[in-house]
Design a protein around this motif. Structure first.
Motif, PDB file in Angstrom:
ATOM      1  N   PHE A  13       0.860  -1.178   0.000  1.00 31.87           N
ATOM      2  CA  PHE A  13       0.000   0.000   0.000  1.00 31.87           C
ATOM      3  C   PHE A  13       0.895   1.226   0.000  1.00 31.87           C
ATOM      4  CE2 PHE A  13       0.853  -0.923   4.396  1.00 31.87           C
ATOM      5  CZ  PHE A  13       0.886   0.290   5.055  1.00 31.87           C
ATOM      6  N   LYS A  14       0.313   2.366  -0.332  1.00 31.31           N
ATOM      7  CA  LYS A  14       1.076   3.619  -0.402  1.00 31.31           C
ATOM      8  C   LYS A  14       0.644   4.517   0.748  1.00 31.31           C
ATOM      9  CE  LYS A  14       0.838   3.129  -5.286  1.00 31.31           C
ATOM     10  NZ  LYS A  14      -0.290   3.193  -6.170  1.00 31.31           N
ATOM     11  N   LEU A  15       1.640   5.168   1.338  1.00 35.17           N
ATOM     12  CA  LEU A  15       1.380   6.068   2.451  1.00 35.17           C
ATOM     13  C   LEU A  15       2.187   7.335   2.244  1.00 35.17           C
ATOM     14  CD1 LEU A  15      -0.145   5.893   5.224  1.00 35.17           C
ATOM     15  CD2 LEU A  15       2.077   5.381   6.207  1.00 35.17           C
ATOM     16  N   ARG A  51       5.952   9.784  -0.555  1.00 32.17           N
ATOM     17  CA  ARG A  51       5.172   8.570  -0.770  1.00 32.17           C
ATOM     18  C   ARG A  51       6.043   7.352  -0.470  1.00 32.17           C
ATOM     19  NH1 ARG A  51       3.317   8.246  -6.315  1.00 32.17           N
ATOM     20  NH2 ARG A  51       1.705   9.670  -5.652  1.00 32.17           N
ATOM     21  N   ARG A  59       1.130  -3.691   7.854  1.00 35.70           N
ATOM     22  CA  ARG A  59       0.147  -2.613   8.042  1.00 35.70           C
ATOM     23  C   ARG A  59      -0.189  -2.373   9.514  1.00 35.70           C
ATOM     24  NH1 ARG A  59      -3.804  -0.156   4.599  1.00 35.70           N
ATOM     25  NH2 ARG A  59      -3.141  -1.530   2.930  1.00 35.70           N
ATOM     26  N   THR A  75      -3.404   8.332   2.741  1.00 34.97           N
ATOM     27  CA  THR A  75      -3.425   7.311   1.699  1.00 34.97           C
ATOM     28  C   THR A  75      -4.014   7.966   0.459  1.00 34.97           C
ATOM     29  OG1 THR A  75      -5.644   6.573   2.284  1.00 34.97           O
ATOM     30  CG2 THR A  75      -3.802   5.491   3.420  1.00 34.97           C
ATOM     31  N   GLU A  76      -4.218   7.181  -0.571  1.00 38.30           N
ATOM     32  CA  GLU A  76      -4.812   7.743  -1.784  1.00 38.30           C
ATOM     33  C   GLU A  76      -6.285   8.079  -1.575  1.00 38.30           C
ATOM     34  OE1 GLU A  76      -3.779   4.662  -4.555  1.00 38.30           O
ATOM     35  OE2 GLU A  76      -1.969   5.730  -5.133  1.00 38.30           O
TER      36      GLU A  76
END
Length: 86
Positions: A13-15, A51, A59, A75-76
Motif C-alpha cells: 500500500f502507499k502512504l 510517498r 500494516r 493514503t490515496e
C-alpha cells in the motif's frame, strides 16, 4: 530494513508522510525492520509529502507506529486535508 524496490512488486500500500515527519518515520521503519520503498525523484513536490510503498503484511505495525508517534499520514483515499494538526 532498507529502501528496496522489491516492495513495489509485492502486495503493498502507499502512504504519504508529511515532510516534517519524514525522517522520524523512516527511522521508525528502520528500527522495526520494516521494508519500504520510496524514490526521491518521484517525490519532488514535498507539499504532498513523501510517498512510501509499504508491505501489506506490516500494516498493523505501521498503524501503531503512526499512532504512537503522532505522525499524520495519508493514503490515496484519505488526504492530508482531512486532518487538522492542533
Amino acid at each position: 530494513m532498507a529502501n528496496s524496490i522489491e516492495v513495489k512488486f509485492q502486495e503493498h500500500f502507499k502512504l504519504n508522510v508529511l515532510f516534517k515527519d519524514y525522517i522520524l518515520f523512516e527511522n521508525l521503519l528502520f528500527e522495526n525492520n520494516i521494508d519500504y520503498y520510496y524514490n526521491i525523484n518521484e517525490n519532488s513536490d514535498i507539499s504532498d509529502g513523501t510517498r512510501f510503498f509499504l508491505l501489506d503484511k506490516d500494516r498493523i505495525i505501521i498503524d501503531q507506529l503512526l499512532i504512537d508517534n503522532e505522525i499524520i499520514a495519508s493514503t490515496e483515499t484519505i488526504l492530508f486535508s482531512d486532518y487538522k494538526e492542533e
